[in-house]
Write a protein that holds these residues in place. Structure first.
Motif, short mmCIF file in Angstrom:
data_model
loop_
_atom_site.label_atom_id
_atom_site.label_comp_id
_atom_site.label_asym_id
_atom_site.label_seq_id
_atom_site.Cartn_x
_atom_site.Cartn_y
_atom_site.Cartn_z
N LYS A 1 -1.55 19.03 4.07
CA LYS A 1 -0.66 18.37 3.11
C LYS A 1 -1.00 16.88 3.00
O LYS A 1 -1.09 16.33 1.91
N LEU A 2 -1.23 16.24 4.15
CA LEU A 2 -1.61 14.83 4.16
C LEU A 2 -2.94 14.62 3.45
O LEU A 2 -3.08 13.72 2.61
N HIS B 1 5.18 -1.59 3.09
CA HIS B 1 4.41 -0.51 2.50
C HIS B 1 5.34 0.56 1.91
O HIS B 1 6.46 0.75 2.37
N GLU B 2 4.84 1.24 0.91
CA GLU B 2 5.53 2.41 0.34
C GLU B 2 5.08 3.60 1.18
O GLU B 2 3.88 3.88 1.27
N GLY C 1 -5.15 10.74 -4.53
CA GLY C 1 -4.82 9.36 -4.84
C GLY C 1 -3.34 9.02 -4.83
O GLY C 1 -2.97 7.88 -5.07
N THR C 2 -2.50 10.00 -4.53
CA THR C 2 -1.06 9.72 -4.44
C THR C 2 -0.80 8.68 -3.35
O THR C 2 0.06 7.83 -3.49
N MET D 1 0.84 -1.19 0.00
CA MET D 1 0.00 0.00 0.00
C MET D 1 0.88 1.24 0.00
O MET D 1 1.98 1.24 0.52
N ARG D 2 0.33 2.31 -0.55
CA ARG D 2 0.98 3.62 -0.50
C ARG D 2 0.37 4.40 0.66
O ARG D 2 -0.83 4.68 0.66
N ILE D 3 1.21 4.72 1.64
CA ILE D 3 0.74 5.38 2.85
C ILE D 3 1.54 6.67 3.06
O ILE D 3 2.76 6.65 3.00
#
Length: 145
Positions: free
Chosen positions: A48-49, A27-28, A56-57, A1-3
């Motif tokens: 920012k988060l 995780h990335e 979707g980044t 997952m991208r976190i």
């Protein structure tokens, strides 16, 4: 997952530990800062988060500040984000199952590293239940009257 993970100055140490933990789990991870414990404003990092989760980044976000309250409010200003302030694994799991939360918030002054890891594990391993919850979740992204 991208976190994506972000904090304020009060949670820099917890952020660093959780970032490494997430990487160890495969995780990335995008660390959105800050890098030091110099005073910063949590809304800047919450916004920012929220931005990278909304576009979707990142699939999920981890928001940290002293109490978790302020940064969770900042993240939730973005209608595409559902950030749940949690303090133990059950609330983290229910945030995903019932509310389809895409961000989790915790307070570094209130949550130790082992509990924070347990919350992350519960959050990331729980799927949205859909069904009766889907209509309610849809309303969360719709402007109130």
């Amino acid at each position: 997952m991208r976190i994506a993970i972000a904090s304020d100055h009060a949670a820099v140490a917890l952020k660093a530990e959780l970032r490494e933990y997430l990487i160890e789990l495969g995780h990335e991870v995008a660390d959105l800062g800050p890098e030091t414990a110099d005073r910063v404003d949590y809304p800047d990092y919450g916004y920012k988060l929220a931005s990278v989760v909304a576009d979707g980044t990142a699939e999920y976000g981890v928001a940290l500040c002293g109490s978790g309250i302020g940064i969770s409010i900042a993240v939730n200003r973005n209608p595409a984000c559902r950030c749940a302030l949690v303090s133990e694994p059950l609330s983290a799991a229910l945030a995903r199952e019932h509310n389809d939360a895409n961000c989790i918030a915790m307070g570094a002054r209130l949550t130790g590293i082992d509990m924070a890891k347990a919350c992350l594990d519960a959050f990331l391993s729980t799927e949205f239940g859909g069904g009766r919850h889907a209509g309610r979740v849809e309303k969360l992204s719709t402007p109130a009257l």
